[in-house]
Design a protein around this motif. Structure first.
Motif, PDB file in Angstrom:
ATOM      1  N   SER A 158      49.520   5.165  20.801  1.00  8.31           N
ATOM      2  CA  SER A 158      50.708   4.357  21.150  1.00  8.31           C
ATOM      3  C   SER A 158      50.407   2.654  22.250  1.00  8.31           C
ATOM      4  O   SER A 158      49.583   2.788  22.445  1.00  8.31           O
ATOM      5  CB  SER A 158      51.762   5.373  21.586  1.00  8.31           C
ATOM      6  OG  SER A 158      50.671   5.408  23.363  1.00  8.31           O
ATOM      7  N   LYS A 159      51.590   1.731  21.769  1.00 11.40           N
ATOM      8  CA  LYS A 159      51.524   0.451  22.507  1.00 11.40           C
ATOM      9  C   LYS A 159      51.494   1.019  23.308  1.00 11.40           C
ATOM     10  O   LYS A 159      50.738   0.491  24.930  1.00 11.40           O
ATOM     11  CB  LYS A 159      52.860   0.075  22.144  1.00 11.40           C
ATOM     12  CG  LYS A 159      52.776  -1.207  22.767  1.00 11.40           C
ATOM     13  CD  LYS A 159      53.488  -1.964  22.202  1.00 11.40           C
ATOM     14  CE  LYS A 159      54.073  -3.508  22.954  1.00 11.40           C
ATOM     15  NZ  LYS A 159      52.771  -4.469  23.025  1.00 11.40           N
ATOM     16  N   GLU A 160      52.154   2.074  24.355  1.00  9.48           N
ATOM     17  CA  GLU A 160      51.310   2.185  26.323  1.00  9.48           C
ATOM     18  C   GLU A 160      51.107   3.115  26.069  1.00  9.48           C
ATOM     19  O   GLU A 160      50.292   2.319  27.111  1.00  9.48           O
ATOM     20  CB  GLU A 160      52.451   3.400  26.260  1.00  9.48           C
ATOM     21  CG  GLU A 160      54.249   3.345  26.054  1.00  9.48           C
ATOM     22  CD  GLU A 160      54.687   3.511  24.722  1.00  9.48           C
ATOM     23  OE1 GLU A 160      53.912   4.040  23.494  1.00  9.48           O
ATOM     24  OE2 GLU A 160      56.119   1.931  24.732  1.00  9.48           O
ATOM     25  N   GLU A 161      49.789   3.453  25.609  1.00 12.46           N
ATOM     26  CA  GLU A 161      48.761   4.200  25.765  1.00 12.46           C
ATOM     27  C   GLU A 161      47.648   2.736  25.753  1.00 12.46           C
ATOM     28  O   GLU A 161      46.482   2.914  27.094  1.00 12.46           O
ATOM     29  CB  GLU A 161      47.515   4.820  25.018  1.00 12.46           C
ATOM     30  CG  GLU A 161      48.645   6.616  24.685  1.00 12.46           C
ATOM     31  CD  GLU A 161      48.205   7.336  23.352  1.00 12.46           C
ATOM     32  OE1 GLU A 161      47.119   8.642  23.880  1.00 12.46           O
ATOM     33  OE2 GLU A 161      48.535   7.412  22.765  1.00 12.46           O
ATOM     34  N   LEU A 162      47.443   1.845  25.075  1.00  9.78           N
ATOM     35  CA  LEU A 162      47.151   0.991  24.452  1.00  9.78           C
ATOM     36  C   LEU A 162      47.531   0.218  26.206  1.00  9.78           C
ATOM     37  O   LEU A 162      46.088  -0.621  26.649  1.00  9.78           O
ATOM     38  CB  LEU A 162      47.123   0.520  23.945  1.00  9.78           C
ATOM     39  CG  LEU A 162      46.958   0.564  23.067  1.00  9.78           C
ATOM     40  CD1 LEU A 162      47.363  -0.036  21.082  1.00  9.78           C
ATOM     41  CD2 LEU A 162      45.297   0.768  21.882  1.00  9.78           C
ATOM     42  N   GLU A 163      48.622  -0.018  26.552  1.00  9.90           N
ATOM     43  CA  GLU A 163      49.154  -0.843  27.337  1.00  9.90           C
ATOM     44  C   GLU A 163      48.187  -0.520  28.633  1.00  9.90           C
ATOM     45  O   GLU A 163      47.286  -1.166  29.541  1.00  9.90           O
ATOM     46  CB  GLU A 163      50.080  -0.673  27.084  1.00  9.90           C
ATOM     47  CG  GLU A 163      51.074  -2.265  26.719  1.00  9.90           C
ATOM     48  CD  GLU A 163      52.691  -2.423  27.075  1.00  9.90           C
ATOM     49  OE1 GLU A 163      53.005  -1.092  27.487  1.00  9.90           O
ATOM     50  OE2 GLU A 163      53.109  -2.238  25.942  1.00  9.90           O
ATOM     51  N   SER A 201      42.802  -5.889  19.345  1.00 15.30           N
ATOM     52  CA  SER A 201      43.620  -6.284  20.182  1.00 15.30           C
ATOM     53  C   SER A 201      43.615  -6.749  21.397  1.00 15.30           C
ATOM     54  O   SER A 201      42.655  -6.594  22.484  1.00 15.30           O
ATOM     55  CB  SER A 201      44.130  -4.596  20.284  1.00 15.30           C
ATOM     56  OG  SER A 201      45.138  -4.306  21.710  1.00 15.30           O
ATOM     57  N   GLU A 259      43.687   1.364  17.446  1.00  8.78           N
ATOM     58  CA  GLU A 259      44.833   0.596  17.836  1.00  8.78           C
ATOM     59  C   GLU A 259      46.083   0.869  16.628  1.00  8.78           C
ATOM     60  O   GLU A 259      46.836   0.890  16.892  1.00  8.78           O
ATOM     61  CB  GLU A 259      44.006  -1.696  17.300  1.00  8.78           C
ATOM     62  CG  GLU A 259      43.023  -1.877  18.026  1.00  8.78           C
ATOM     63  CD  GLU A 259      42.356  -2.795  17.829  1.00  8.78           C
ATOM     64  OE1 GLU A 259      42.190  -3.714  18.760  1.00  8.78           O
ATOM     65  OE2 GLU A 259      42.517  -2.961  16.648  1.00  8.78           O
ATOM     66  N   LYS A 260      45.084   1.933  16.022  1.00  9.42           N
ATOM     67  CA  LYS A 260      46.326   2.220  14.352  1.00  9.42           C
ATOM     68  C   LYS A 260      46.910   3.618  15.422  1.00  9.42           C
ATOM     69  O   LYS A 260      48.574   3.873  14.817  1.00  9.42           O
ATOM     70  CB  LYS A 260      45.669   2.038  13.496  1.00  9.42           C
ATOM     71  CG  LYS A 260      45.786   1.051  12.785  1.00  9.42           C
ATOM     72  CD  LYS A 260      45.291   1.424  11.437  1.00  9.42           C
ATOM     73  CE  LYS A 260      44.865  -0.113  10.592  1.00  9.42           C
ATOM     74  NZ  LYS A 260      44.057  -0.316   9.484  1.00  9.42           N
TER      75      LYS A 260
END
Length: 157
Positions: free
Chosen positions: A128-133, A9, A124-125
């Motif tokens: 959430s996308k927000e957390e990863l961002e 990611s 990564e799975k």
């Protein structure tokens, strides 16, 4: 059959780059073990730990592992403690033996492989996308410009 490279990611790529740098650290120690230079190796390990690896561990624990109660995250956090313990043994020794450096190399290599092959893909799975961002932004803002510029190039022949 050759394994395909792991696609990381974009938000965690900095941590994977740190892993590459740390694998190179292990290789340098391995090269140094071919010579009788325990005090130089000790100094190098402490340099790398104090200037880079300790911060990397803290980032992983605070930004990633604290967000999951999975057994994988608990395991790699335990491994961080074990690696820290090995480094403390090296620090406390007046004349560290080759076996402690080899143990460090082995544990760090196993640890990085576990993180890259299992823990990061799991997070990564599950995050959430927000957390990863948010993690990616924090890593970008906290990025250090560590250069492994140890003053003795003992790994060269």
């Amino acid at each position: 059959m050759k394994k395909a490279p792991i696609k990381r990611s974009e938000f965690l790529v900095q941590l994977s780059r740190d892993h590459h740098l740390t694998l190179l650290f292990c290789w340098k120690i391995k090269e140094g073990l071919k010579k009788d230079i325990p005090l130089i190796l000790k100094d190098y390990v402490l340099f790398f730990w104090n200037e880079h690896m300790q911060k990397h561990f803290n980032q992983e624990e605070e930004l990633l592992f604290a967000r999951s109660s999975s057994s994988l995250c608990e395991l790699v956090t335990q491994q961080h403690l074990q690696i820290n313990g090995i480094i403390s043994q090296i620090k406390d020794s007046d004349n560290p033996q080759k076996t402690i450096f080899q143990t460090l190399i082995d544990r760090v290599n196993q640890h990085i492989r576990l993180e890259e092959r299992e823990v990061f893909p799991f997070l990564e799975k599950t995050l959430s996308k927000e957390e990863l961002e948010k993690i990616g932004e924090t890593l970008k803002n906290e990025k250090d410009d560590f250069a492994d510029d140890y003053h003795v190039e003992f790994w060269k022949h």
